[in-house]
Design a protein around this motif. Structure first.
Motif, PDB file in Angstrom:
ATOM      1  N   ILE A  47     -94.567 -75.402  11.277  1.00 34.43           N
ATOM      2  CA  ILE A  47     -93.146 -75.500  11.635  1.00 34.43           C
ATOM      3  C   ILE A  47     -92.868 -76.823  12.341  1.00 34.43           C
ATOM      4  CG2 ILE A  47     -91.366 -74.567  13.186  1.00 34.43           C
ATOM      5  CD1 ILE A  47     -92.412 -71.756  12.472  1.00 34.43           C
ATOM      6  N   VAL A  48     -93.736 -77.196  13.280  1.00 30.60           N
ATOM      7  CA  VAL A  48     -93.552 -78.479  13.968  1.00 30.60           C
ATOM      8  C   VAL A  48     -93.650 -79.614  12.958  1.00 30.60           C
ATOM      9  CG1 VAL A  48     -94.478 -80.060  15.689  1.00 30.60           C
ATOM     10  CG2 VAL A  48     -94.413 -77.600  16.172  1.00 30.60           C
ATOM     11  N   ARG A  49     -94.650 -79.556  12.093  1.00 31.50           N
ATOM     12  CA  ARG A  49     -94.863 -80.627  11.114  1.00 31.50           C
ATOM     13  C   ARG A  49     -93.655 -80.803  10.197  1.00 31.50           C
ATOM     14  NH1 ARG A  49     -98.798 -78.466   8.623  1.00 31.50           N
ATOM     15  NH2 ARG A  49    -100.315 -79.162  10.178  1.00 31.50           N
ATOM     16  N   SER A  50     -93.147 -79.707   9.657  1.00 24.65           N
ATOM     17  CA  SER A  50     -92.019 -79.808   8.736  1.00 24.65           C
ATOM     18  C   SER A  50     -90.755 -80.282   9.448  1.00 24.65           C
ATOM     19  CB  SER A  50     -91.772 -78.460   8.049  1.00 24.65           C
ATOM     20  OG  SER A  50     -91.415 -77.458   8.987  1.00 24.65           O
ATOM     21  N   THR A  51     -90.609 -79.902  10.717  1.00 24.83           N
ATOM     22  CA  THR A  51     -89.442 -80.352  11.488  1.00 24.83           C
ATOM     23  C   THR A  51     -89.494 -81.854  11.716  1.00 24.83           C
ATOM     24  OG1 THR A  51     -89.338 -78.208  12.620  1.00 24.83           O
ATOM     25  CG2 THR A  51     -88.128 -80.034  13.610  1.00 24.83           C
TER      26      THR A  51
END
Length: 329
Positions: A47-51
């Motif tokens: 989730i952090v990466r895609s954000t």
């Protein structure tokens, strides 16, 4: 880091292999570990990466912004997300932090994580992961980020005044890093993060005109002085930005160190890494100069980031897991 933006694709296959080797052993801090959320929030890192990726696509400057924010957070109260707290006398209001950017990325990631796993993932961990992901997005090599940090509840503006500064001598820089458990190699390695990002003219223009009785800072390549003077006129806009790494300001690589060797460091504190013998050796090793044991910048940067982000932590029952990164619960 000072007014910085404070790139390693290098041989990717080799670097990844080496990194996998080091992350197998350097995975624990004071209660942190790689994969801390594997059961409690399995999608946390993705989730952090895609954000970060989503924001980077529309604004690539968030990458150096997030890396810089991570440094500025760590250097005050350790990696506890104290820099994210909003308020009239918080770290965000201190002069070195007024130009920080990327808060909206952290807030976005936190909002998504609170939906997926309420009250589980700390803002401090989000920031550490986002910094790593920012390096990867600028052609750097990834590393395993130990997680399990908890968020602090205190943020005081005056405490941010001791951040490494753009006029600091090498002795002062080494002392500031040493006070946080980091050695001279860590200093040179982490300042190498300036291979992405920018500096405003107001933070280095003094080097271009009346630095000495004869004019410009003699450590700057004379041919480069005229280029910088054109970009940053003596009475021009001090907020104009110049890439900290001439040649590849958006790519995480070793050209920043080549620039130092060639007298093309933008910040005075950066250029001193070459003019001071105690730090020049590490610059030379990153450049693979003959007669010295080489260091792979991409690998060492990951190691130093893990080391830095595991000092002065809040873990276990210390601190809290904020529901919103800009405010205590």
């Amino acid at each position: 880091m000072a007014e910085l933006g404070y790139r390693p694709m290098l041989v990717l296959a080799m670097s990844v292999a080496v990194l996998l080797g080091f992350t197998a052993t350097v995975v624990h801090g004071q209660g942190t570990r790689i994969g801390f959320y594997s059961s409690s929030c399995p999608r946390a890192e993705s989730i952090v990466r895609s954000t970060v990726q989503s924001h980077f696509r529309s604004d690539p400057t968030v990458a150096p912004g997030l890396l810089r924010m991570h440094f500025h957070d760590y250097f005050v109260r350790g990696c506890d997300a104290s820099v994210l707290l909003a308020g009239s006398d918080t770290e965000r209001t201190a002069p070195p932090n007024l130009s920080l950017k990327g808060f909206e990325v952290i807030d976005d990631a936190k909002s998504q994580l609170e939906t997926a796993c309420p009250g589980v993932v700390s803002c401090a961990d989000i920031l550490a992961l986002a910094a790593r992901d920012s390096v990867v997005l600028t052609s750097g090599v990834s590393w395993g980020v130990p997680t399990g940090r908890r968020d602090g509840t205190v943020s005081v503006a005056s405490e941010a005044n001791n951040l490494p500064g753009f006029t600091d001598s090498i002795d002062v820089q080494k002392q500031k890093f040493s006070d946080k458990g980091l050695n001279t190699q860590d200093l040179v390695t982490l300042v190498g993060g300036h291979t992405i990002g920018v500096a405003q003219c107001q933070f280095f223009r003094y080097r271009l005109f009346n630095f000495t009785a004869n004019g410009a800072d003699p450590s700057i390549d004379p041919a480069f002085v005229s280029q910088l003077q054109a970009l940053c006129p003596q009475n021009g806009d001090g907020s104009r930005e110049v890439g900290l790494d001439t040649g590849s300001p958006g790519r995480f690589d070793t050209s920043f160190f080549s620039n130092l060797r060639n007298g093309r460091g933008i910040l005075e504190s950066d250029q001193k890494l070459w003019t001071d013998a105690s730090t020049r050796t590490f610059v030379q090793r990153f450049l693979g100069l003959r007669g010295l044991l080489g260091l792979t910048f991409s690998v060492e940067f990951g190691k130093s980031m893990v080391k830095m982000s595991n000092i002065e932590l809040k873990t276990g029952t210390q601190g809290e897991i904020r529901k919103v990164c800009s405010a205590v619960n």
